[in-house]
Design a protein around this motif. Structure first.
Motif, PDB file in Angstrom:
ATOM      1  N   LYS A  22       0.491  -1.130  -0.070  1.00 41.96           N
ATOM      2  CA  LYS A  22      -0.013   0.251   0.383  1.00 41.96           C
ATOM      3  C   LYS A  22       0.554   1.805   0.100  1.00 41.96           C
ATOM      4  N   ALA A  23       2.154   1.378   0.866  1.00 37.83           N
ATOM      5  CA  ALA A  23       2.640   2.470   1.223  1.00 37.83           C
ATOM      6  C   ALA A  23       3.210   2.758  -0.825  1.00 37.83           C
ATOM      7  N   GLU A  25       2.426   1.703  -3.683  1.00 42.57           N
ATOM      8  CA  GLU A  25       1.279   1.777  -4.132  1.00 42.57           C
ATOM      9  C   GLU A  25       1.288   3.534  -4.385  1.00 42.57           C
ATOM     10  N   LYS A  26       0.783   3.394  -2.996  1.00 39.89           N
ATOM     11  CA  LYS A  26       1.170   5.336  -2.299  1.00 39.89           C
ATOM     12  C   LYS A  26       1.918   6.090  -3.079  1.00 39.89           C
ATOM     13  N   LEU A  27       3.246   5.773  -3.197  1.00 36.63           N
ATOM     14  CA  LEU A  27       4.625   6.163  -2.845  1.00 36.63           C
ATOM     15  C   LEU A  27       4.382   6.655  -5.379  1.00 36.63           C
ATOM     16  N   ARG A  28       3.486   5.482  -5.705  1.00 35.00           N
ATOM     17  CA  ARG A  28       4.081   5.862  -7.568  1.00 35.00           C
ATOM     18  C   ARG A  28       2.745   6.515  -7.476  1.00 35.00           C
ATOM     19  N   ALA A  29       1.937   6.129  -7.342  1.00 31.51           N
ATOM     20  CA  ALA A  29       0.865   7.338  -7.589  1.00 31.51           C
ATOM     21  C   ALA A  29       1.247   9.345  -7.348  1.00 31.51           C
ATOM     22  N   LYS A  30       1.696   9.184  -6.637  1.00 32.24           N
ATOM     23  CA  LYS A  30       2.148  10.230  -6.318  1.00 32.24           C
ATOM     24  C   LYS A  30       3.210  11.016  -7.935  1.00 32.24           C
ATOM     25  N   PRO A  31       2.754  12.814  -7.889  1.00 31.50           N
ATOM     26  CA  PRO A  31       2.557  12.896  -9.370  1.00 31.50           C
ATOM     27  C   PRO A  31       4.651  13.133  -8.358  1.00 31.50           C
ATOM     28  N   ALA A  32       5.614  13.848  -9.871  1.00 30.65           N
ATOM     29  CA  ALA A  32       6.708  14.359 -10.526  1.00 30.65           C
ATOM     30  C   ALA A  32       6.729  15.642  -9.906  1.00 30.65           C
ATOM     31  N   ILE A  33       8.262  15.705  -8.809  1.00 24.81           N
ATOM     32  CA  ILE A  33       7.980  17.130  -8.952  1.00 24.81           C
ATOM     33  C   ILE A  33       8.360  17.876  -9.930  1.00 24.81           C
ATOM     34  N   ASP A  34       7.774  18.686 -10.223  1.00 29.34           N
ATOM     35  CA  ASP A  34       8.293  19.852 -11.096  1.00 29.34           C
ATOM     36  C   ASP A  34       9.084  20.507 -11.545  1.00 29.34           C
ATOM     37  N   PRO A  35       9.989  20.171 -12.442  1.00 25.47           N
ATOM     38  CA  PRO A  35      11.662  21.020 -12.051  1.00 25.47           C
ATOM     39  C   PRO A  35      11.678  22.286 -11.770  1.00 25.47           C
ATOM     40  N   ALA A  36      10.348  23.185 -12.415  1.00 18.54           N
ATOM     41  CA  ALA A  36      10.448  24.747 -11.967  1.00 18.54           C
ATOM     42  C   ALA A  36      10.435  24.616 -10.555  1.00 18.54           C
TER      43      ALA A  36
END
Length: 111
Positions: A22-23, A25-36
């Motif tokens: 579960k942890a 999957e939750k991490l994978r669902a998190k969007p990537a950080i915007d480079p800006a």
């Protein structure tokens, strides 16, 4: 009334694996950080570090100035002590001559 059922080893490992999945999957669902946004955070961190560096340097400078002032005060006190000792060893005539010289200097300053 039902009593507490102690889970066995198999059940504990299965629930731990479920929690890990579960942890993950939750991490994978998190969007990537915007480079800006990442660049903005890095710039803010660098500015904060520079401000802290400047603050530490100012503190060191203040401490150095305080040490120098303390040394100067100690040197001045030592000089005054030597002067007082020299005055105590002076004869009365020498003391009178010194007073007269100081008085003459003050008079010359006023003119």
């Amino acid at each position: 009334m039902a009593s507490f059922k102690d889970p066995g080893f198999q059940e504990r490992t299965a629930s731990a694996n479920d929690a890990k999945l579960k942890a993950l999957e939750k991490l994978r669902a998190k969007p990537a950080i915007d480079p800006a946004v990442a660049a903005e955070r890095a710039a803010a961190r660098a500015a904060k570090e520079e401000a802290e560096r400047a603050k530490r340097q100012a503190k060191r400078d203040a401490e150095d100035e305080a040490k120098a002032a303390k040394k100067a005060a100690a040197a001045e006190a030592a000089a005054r002590a030597l002067e007082a000792e020299a005055k105590s060893q002076m004869s009365d005539a020498d003391k009178k001559a010194l007073r007269d010289a100081k008085y003459a200097a003050r008079k010359a300053k006023k003119k």
